[in-house]
Design a protein around this motif. Structure first.
Motif, PDB file in Angstrom:
ATOM      1  N   ALA A   1     -26.974  10.583  22.347  1.00 19.63           N
ATOM      2  CA  ALA A   1     -28.045  11.578  22.283  1.00 19.63           C
ATOM      3  C   ALA A   1     -29.331  11.018  22.880  1.00 19.63           C
ATOM      4  O   ALA A   1     -30.048  11.718  23.604  1.00 19.63           O
ATOM      5  CB  ALA A   1     -28.268  12.022  20.837  1.00 19.63           C
ATOM      6  N   GLU A   2     -29.622   9.744  22.601  1.00 16.15           N
ATOM      7  CA  GLU A   2     -30.816   9.117  23.157  1.00 16.15           C
ATOM      8  C   GLU A   2     -30.750   9.043  24.673  1.00 16.15           C
ATOM      9  O   GLU A   2     -31.769   9.143  25.351  1.00 16.15           O
ATOM     10  CB  GLU A   2     -31.006   7.717  22.568  1.00 16.15           C
ATOM     11  N   ARG A   3     -29.539   8.864  25.219  1.00 20.88           N
ATOM     12  CA  ARG A   3     -29.365   8.797  26.672  1.00 20.88           C
ATOM     13  C   ARG A   3     -29.233  10.182  27.297  1.00 20.88           C
ATOM     14  O   ARG A   3     -29.097  10.303  28.512  1.00 20.88           O
ATOM     15  CB  ARG A   3     -28.121   7.963  27.004  1.00 20.88           C
ATOM     16  N   GLY A   4     -29.232  11.211  26.471  1.00 24.74           N
ATOM     17  CA  GLY A   4     -29.106  12.573  26.978  1.00 24.74           C
ATOM     18  C   GLY A   4     -27.682  12.979  27.281  1.00 24.74           C
ATOM     19  O   GLY A   4     -27.444  13.925  28.021  1.00 24.74           O
ATOM     20  N   GLU A   5     -26.727  12.270  26.732  1.00 20.54           N
ATOM     21  CA  GLU A   5     -25.313  12.552  26.980  1.00 20.54           C
ATOM     22  C   GLU A   5     -24.732  13.436  25.876  1.00 20.54           C
ATOM     23  O   GLU A   5     -23.738  13.102  25.250  1.00 20.54           O
ATOM     24  CB  GLU A   5     -24.524  11.250  27.044  1.00 20.54           C
ATOM     25  N   VAL A   6     -25.341  14.572  25.655  1.00 19.46           N
ATOM     26  CA  VAL A   6     -24.848  15.455  24.600  1.00 19.46           C
ATOM     27  C   VAL A   6     -24.151  16.660  25.230  1.00 19.46           C
ATOM     28  O   VAL A   6     -24.485  17.092  26.322  1.00 19.46           O
ATOM     29  CB  VAL A   6     -25.980  15.925  23.665  1.00 19.46           C
ATOM     30  N   VAL A   7     -23.173  17.159  24.520  1.00 15.52           N
ATOM     31  CA  VAL A   7     -22.439  18.331  24.965  1.00 15.52           C
ATOM     32  C   VAL A   7     -22.815  19.482  24.049  1.00 15.52           C
ATOM     33  O   VAL A   7     -22.763  19.355  22.827  1.00 15.52           O
ATOM     34  CB  VAL A   7     -20.918  18.084  24.887  1.00 15.52           C
ATOM     35  N   THR A   8     -23.222  20.586  24.646  1.00 18.62           N
ATOM     36  CA  THR A   8     -23.537  21.757  23.841  1.00 18.62           C
ATOM     37  C   THR A   8     -22.637  22.903  24.275  1.00 18.62           C
ATOM     38  O   THR A   8     -22.318  23.054  25.457  1.00 18.62           O
ATOM     39  CB  THR A   8     -25.009  22.184  24.008  1.00 18.62           C
ATOM     40  N   MET A   9     -22.177  23.650  23.299  1.00 18.62           N
ATOM     41  CA  MET A   9     -21.364  24.827  23.575  1.00 18.62           C
ATOM     42  C   MET A   9     -21.473  25.784  22.406  1.00 18.62           C
ATOM     43  O   MET A   9     -21.817  25.379  21.301  1.00 18.62           O
ATOM     44  CB  MET A   9     -19.909  24.451  23.848  1.00 18.62           C
ATOM     45  N   THR A  10     -21.167  27.026  22.685  1.00 19.41           N
ATOM     46  CA  THR A  10     -21.175  28.020  21.624  1.00 19.41           C
ATOM     47  C   THR A  10     -19.888  27.910  20.830  1.00 19.41           C
ATOM     48  O   THR A  10     -18.918  27.279  21.268  1.00 19.41           O
ATOM     49  CB  THR A  10     -21.288  29.438  22.203  1.00 19.41           C
ATOM     50  N   PHE A  11     -19.859  28.559  19.674  1.00 16.48           N
ATOM     51  CA  PHE A  11     -18.653  28.548  18.864  1.00 16.48           C
ATOM     52  C   PHE A  11     -17.506  29.219  19.619  1.00 16.48           C
ATOM     53  O   PHE A  11     -16.364  28.769  19.569  1.00 16.48           O
ATOM     54  CB  PHE A  11     -18.894  29.234  17.517  1.00 16.48           C
ATOM     55  N   LYS A  12     -17.824  30.275  20.352  1.00 13.08           N
ATOM     56  CA  LYS A  12     -16.796  30.968  21.133  1.00 13.08           C
ATOM     57  C   LYS A  12     -16.213  30.036  22.193  1.00 13.08           C
ATOM     58  O   LYS A  12     -14.995  29.985  22.384  1.00 13.08           O
ATOM     59  CB  LYS A  12     -17.372  32.215  21.781  1.00 13.08           C
ATOM     60  N   GLU A  13     -17.067  29.283  22.889  1.00  9.64           N
ATOM     61  CA  GLU A  13     -16.587  28.313  23.882  1.00  9.64           C
ATOM     62  C   GLU A  13     -15.712  27.249  23.218  1.00  9.64           C
ATOM     63  O   GLU A  13     -14.695  26.840  23.771  1.00  9.64           O
ATOM     64  CB  GLU A  13     -17.765  27.647  24.589  1.00  9.64           C
ATOM     65  N   TRP A  14     -16.110  26.813  22.030  1.00 14.17           N
ATOM     66  CA  TRP A  14     -15.350  25.818  21.276  1.00 14.17           C
ATOM     67  C   TRP A  14     -13.949  26.349  20.961  1.00 14.17           C
ATOM     68  O   TRP A  14     -12.950  25.671  21.165  1.00 14.17           O
ATOM     69  CB  TRP A  14     -16.100  25.471  19.986  1.00 14.17           C
ATOM     70  N   GLU A  15     -13.893  27.592  20.469  1.00 15.81           N
ATOM     71  CA  GLU A  15     -12.600  28.196  20.141  1.00 15.81           C
ATOM     72  C   GLU A  15     -11.715  28.316  21.381  1.00 15.81           C
ATOM     73  O   GLU A  15     -10.525  28.030  21.328  1.00 15.81           O
ATOM     74  CB  GLU A  15     -12.803  29.578  19.523  1.00 15.81           C
ATOM     75  N   GLU A  16     -12.308  28.757  22.501  1.00 17.79           N
ATOM     76  CA  GLU A  16     -11.535  28.912  23.729  1.00 17.79           C
ATOM     77  C   GLU A  16     -10.989  27.574  24.214  1.00 17.79           C
ATOM     78  O   GLU A  16      -9.872  27.484  24.703  1.00 17.79           O
ATOM     79  CB  GLU A  16     -12.393  29.558  24.811  1.00 17.79           C
ATOM     80  N   LYS A  17     -11.795  26.544  24.077  1.00 13.06           N
ATOM     81  CA  LYS A  17     -11.381  25.235  24.582  1.00 13.06           C
ATOM     82  C   LYS A  17     -10.353  24.545  23.691  1.00 13.06           C
ATOM     83  O   LYS A  17      -9.410  23.932  24.167  1.00 13.06           O
ATOM     84  CB  LYS A  17     -12.604  24.340  24.747  1.00 13.06           C
ATOM     85  N   PHE A  18     -10.527  24.648  22.364  1.00 10.63           N
ATOM     86  CA  PHE A  18      -9.706  23.854  21.462  1.00 10.63           C
ATOM     87  C   PHE A  18      -8.718  24.644  20.612  1.00 10.63           C
ATOM     88  O   PHE A  18      -7.763  24.064  20.108  1.00 10.63           O
ATOM     89  CB  PHE A  18     -10.611  23.034  20.535  1.00 10.63           C
ATOM     90  N   CYS A  19      -8.933  25.927  20.432  1.00  9.32           N
ATOM     91  CA  CYS A  19      -8.051  26.691  19.543  1.00  9.32           C
ATOM     92  C   CYS A  19      -6.964  27.461  20.278  1.00  9.32           C
ATOM     93  O   CYS A  19      -5.972  27.842  19.674  1.00  9.32           O
ATOM     94  CB  CYS A  19      -8.886  27.651  18.688  1.00  9.32           C
ATOM     95  N   ASN A  20      -7.143  27.713  21.540  1.00  9.59           N
ATOM     96  CA  ASN A  20      -6.144  28.475  22.306  1.00  9.59           C
ATOM     97  C   ASN A  20      -5.286  27.561  23.145  1.00  9.59           C
ATOM     98  O   ASN A  20      -5.019  27.810  24.310  1.00  9.59           O
ATOM     99  CB  ASN A  20      -6.845  29.508  23.196  1.00  9.59           C
ATOM    100  N   VAL A  21      -4.823  26.498  22.552  1.00  6.70           N
ATOM    101  CA  VAL A  21      -4.035  25.501  23.290  1.00  6.70           C
ATOM    102  C   VAL A  21      -2.620  25.968  23.455  1.00  6.70           C
ATOM    103  O   VAL A  21      -2.020  26.623  22.730  1.00  6.70           O
ATOM    104  CB  VAL A  21      -4.060  24.147  22.555  1.00  6.70           C
TER     105      VAL A  21
END
Length: 57
Positions: free
Chosen positions: A37-57
């Motif tokens: 986080a201090e280096r600015g290496e954070v990932v942000t996504m919405t809950f919908k994006e999270w579901e699409e990426k990880f729940c619809n495998v």
């Protein structure tokens, strides 16, 4: 007696060792996250994006 002393009497040393290892792993993950986080290496996504990426495998 304090709660910590009572807990040590009822929990085996193997269980305490395992708990300590898990706590150390968790703290290490937190430390890495804070450093990222201090280096600015954070990932942000919405809950919908999270579901699409990880729940619809």
């Amino acid at each position: 007696m304090t709660t910590a002393i009572l807990e040590r009497e009822t929990v085996s040393s193997d269980e305490l060792t395992l708990k300590a290892l898990r706590n150390a792993e968790y703290l290490a993950k937190l430390e890495r996250s804070f450093q990222q986080a201090e280096r600015g290496e954070v990932v942000t996504m919405t809950f919908k994006e999270w579901e699409e990426k990880f729940c619809n495998v």
